[in-house]
Scaffold this motif. Structure first.
Motif, PDB file in Angstrom:
ATOM      1  N   ILE A 215     -10.327  -3.420   3.226  1.00 52.01           N
ATOM      2  CA  ILE A 215      -9.879  -2.049   2.976  1.00 52.01           C
ATOM      3  C   ILE A 215      -9.121  -1.514   4.189  1.00 52.01           C
ATOM      4  O   ILE A 215      -9.687  -1.361   5.271  1.00 52.01           O
ATOM      5  CB  ILE A 215     -11.082  -1.141   2.654  1.00 52.01           C
TER       6      ILE A 215
ATOM      7  N   GLY B 211     -11.893  -5.200  -8.316  1.00 52.13           N
ATOM      8  CA  GLY B 211     -10.936  -4.128  -8.091  1.00 52.13           C
ATOM      9  C   GLY B 211     -10.230  -3.741  -9.382  1.00 52.13           C
ATOM     10  O   GLY B 211     -10.087  -2.551  -9.698  1.00 52.13           O
TER      11      GLY B 211
ATOM     12  N   LEU C 230       0.826  -1.204   0.000  1.00 51.05           N
ATOM     13  CA  LEU C 230       0.000   0.000   0.000  1.00 51.05           C
ATOM     14  C   LEU C 230       0.863   1.257   0.000  1.00 51.05           C
ATOM     15  O   LEU C 230       0.534   2.255  -0.657  1.00 51.05           O
ATOM     16  CB  LEU C 230      -0.930  -0.007   1.215  1.00 51.05           C
TER      17      LEU C 230
ATOM     18  N   SER D 151     -15.396   5.347  -7.875  1.00 53.97           N
ATOM     19  CA  SER D 151     -15.413   5.015  -6.459  1.00 53.97           C
ATOM     20  C   SER D 151     -16.773   5.306  -5.836  1.00 53.97           C
ATOM     21  O   SER D 151     -17.315   4.492  -5.072  1.00 53.97           O
ATOM     22  CB  SER D 151     -14.320   5.795  -5.729  1.00 53.97           C
TER      23      SER D 151
ATOM     24  N   GLY E   7     -14.243  -3.814  -2.771  1.00 57.50           N
ATOM     25  CA  GLY E   7     -15.206  -3.942  -1.682  1.00 57.50           C
ATOM     26  C   GLY E   7     -16.559  -4.399  -2.178  1.00 57.50           C
ATOM     27  O   GLY E   7     -17.212  -5.245  -1.548  1.00 57.50           O
TER      28      GLY E   7
ATOM     29  N   GLY F 284      -7.086   1.713   5.143  1.00 61.09           N
ATOM     30  CA  GLY F 284      -6.799   3.058   4.692  1.00 61.09           C
ATOM     31  C   GLY F 284      -5.632   3.708   5.406  1.00 61.09           C
ATOM     32  O   GLY F 284      -5.094   3.188   6.380  1.00 61.09           O
TER      33      GLY F 284
ATOM     34  N   THR G 287      -2.443  -2.822  -4.773  1.00 62.98           N
ATOM     35  CA  THR G 287      -3.576  -2.412  -3.934  1.00 62.98           C
ATOM     36  C   THR G 287      -4.683  -3.443  -3.948  1.00 62.98           C
ATOM     37  O   THR G 287      -5.223  -3.809  -2.899  1.00 62.98           O
ATOM     38  CB  THR G 287      -4.119  -1.053  -4.411  1.00 62.98           C
TER      39      THR G 287
ATOM     40  N   GLY H  70     -11.333  -3.840   7.090  1.00 61.06           N
ATOM     41  CA  GLY H  70      -9.999  -4.401   7.006  1.00 61.06           C
ATOM     42  C   GLY H  70      -9.617  -5.257   8.186  1.00 61.06           C
ATOM     43  O   GLY H  70      -9.916  -4.917   9.333  1.00 61.06           O
TER      44      GLY H  70
ATOM     45  N   ASP I 261      -6.285   4.141  -3.355  1.00 62.18           N
ATOM     46  CA  ASP I 261      -7.632   3.879  -3.854  1.00 62.18           C
ATOM     47  C   ASP I 261      -8.156   5.003  -4.739  1.00 62.18           C
ATOM     48  O   ASP I 261      -9.363   5.100  -4.991  1.00 62.18           O
ATOM     49  CB  ASP I 261      -8.592   3.658  -2.684  1.00 62.18           C
TER      50      ASP I 261
ATOM     51  N   VAL J  17      -6.236  -5.462  -0.823  1.00 63.75           N
ATOM     52  CA  VAL J  17      -7.640  -5.288  -0.460  1.00 63.75           C
ATOM     53  C   VAL J  17      -8.399  -6.605  -0.557  1.00 63.75           C
ATOM     54  O   VAL J  17      -9.226  -6.931   0.304  1.00 63.75           O
ATOM     55  CB  VAL J  17      -8.295  -4.208  -1.345  1.00 63.75           C
TER      56      VAL J  17
ATOM     57  N   SER K  63     -10.320   0.272  -4.371  1.00 65.24           N
ATOM     58  CA  SER K  63     -10.809  -0.230  -3.084  1.00 65.24           C
ATOM     59  C   SER K  63     -12.325  -0.377  -3.084  1.00 65.24           C
ATOM     60  O   SER K  63     -12.868  -1.372  -2.589  1.00 65.24           O
ATOM     61  CB  SER K  63     -10.377   0.707  -1.952  1.00 65.24           C
TER      62      SER K  63
END
Length: 336
Positions: free
Chosen positions: A260, A129, A77, A159, A105, A262, A251, A188, A96, A255, A101
């Motif tokens: 996720i 993703g 990341l 997003s 998700g 952050g 990423t 996460g 992201d 993920v 992300s």
């Protein structure tokens, strides 16, 4: 920064990471002394010893994969955020930024709603993703304009779309079982790390770190601006493609395996840049080591509290937000 200073900083990071790596084995619901940990590792490598089977299983099947996953995910990341910040010339950019992300998700939430197992959840998350980033790229092509702002705006649109779709899936999910699973995954966690997942993340990290390292000197030219880089003969289209592809895969791999997480990819590049400067060949290893160390420490803090499964993304936000405020204050004083 001089080369010897960069070497010293990376040496300190590596030493701290190695020390934290070994100390991490003693953290958790089964406390172990350093001597016990050494005996477990020795028996696992040589096959000689009389350590109880439960300790062998805890260390080799649970803690080693989780520790390795924390280092790899934090490093991935951080490197991804470093690449995007250099490419888009924007210190507010995070991994992201292109919708990866949110897309991952949504894929995970959809798989959970369909009753899929862990392997299916991770696979669908990975595919969505990548699909989100491809959709962002398609929007940029349709707009037919160059520049980092177009990518950022297109990523924001994608997003937002997938976040809205996640909200739709949440309303359809069973509130007793599926909805808590979706919510917890989106925040996460490293709790489901296993040897196979750690191995996949290791292979993906090696595969994705090689291309940026090979073009590290071209990436340095980006610090002068995109137009200047283009006039100096840097192949911007190929350079942008390599950075986006490598950062996206890093990423989406993180993920899809851990949910996720952050702030790591946003603040660690700033920290690394403060100590080693803006040269990408320095930022790449420094960001990876710092990101891996930070996430491993945060995960250890979570495991110290037995009986409370706090999502790692929550703690990274609690740690990252005040750190980012300090970074902004330092930047303001530097510009004053």
């Amino acid at each position: 920064m001089k080369k010897n200073s960069f070497t010293l900083f990376c040496f300190i990071l590596a030493a701290a990471l190695i020390l934290t790596f070994f100390l991490s084995f003693g953290v958790g619901s089964y406390p172990m002394s350093p001597g016990t940990v050494c005996r477990v590792l020795w028996q696992g490598i040589t096959g000689k010893g009389d350590v109880p089977p439960v300790f062998m299983q805890v260390v080799w099947q649970v803690r080693i994969p989780r520790i390795i996953m924390a280092i790899l995910v934090g490093g991935a990341l951080s490197v991804s955020g470093t690449g995007y910040q250099l490419l888009f010339q924007n210190p507010m950019v995070s991994p992201d930024i292109l919708g990866v992300s949110a897309g991952a998700g949504f894929g995970a939430a959809a798989a959970m709603l369909a009753g899929g197992g862990l392997w299916l959840i991770r696979s669908v998350s990975f595919l969505f993703g990548i699909g989100a980033v491809l959709l962002t790229t398609l929007i940029v092509r349709l707009v037919r304009q160059r520049g980092a702002v177009i990518y950022i705006l297109a990523g924001l649109v994608v997003s937002t779309f997938f976040q809205a779709m996640i909200a739709v899936l949440k309303t359809l999910a069973d509130t007793d079982d599926v909805l808590p699973s979706i919510t917890f995954w989106l925040m996460g966690s490293l709790g489901k790390a296993n040897p196979a997942a750690a191995g996949h993340m290791l292979l993906l990290s090696v595969f994705c770190l090689i291309p940026p390292f090979l073009i590290r000197y071209h990436i340095n030219v980006l610090a002068l601006g995109e137009e200047t880089a283009r006039t100096t003969g840097v192949p911007m289209k190929r350079l942008r493609g390599i950075i986006i592809t490598s950062s996206t895969l890093l990423t989406v791999g993180a993920v899809s395996l851990c949910g996720i997480i952050g702030w790591i990819g946003l603040i660690v590049p700033h920290i690394a840049r403060f100590f080693v400067g803006a040269k990408f060949e320095h930022l790449l290893p420094a960001s990876f080591l710092a990101g891996g160390l930070l996430l491993l420490i945060i995960d250890n803090l979570i495991r110290m509290k037995d009986g409370i499964a706090l999502p790692v993304g929550v703690l990274t936000a609690l740690v990252g937000s005040p750190l980012f405020v300090l970074i902004m204050l330092r930047e303001r004083r530097a510009l004053a």
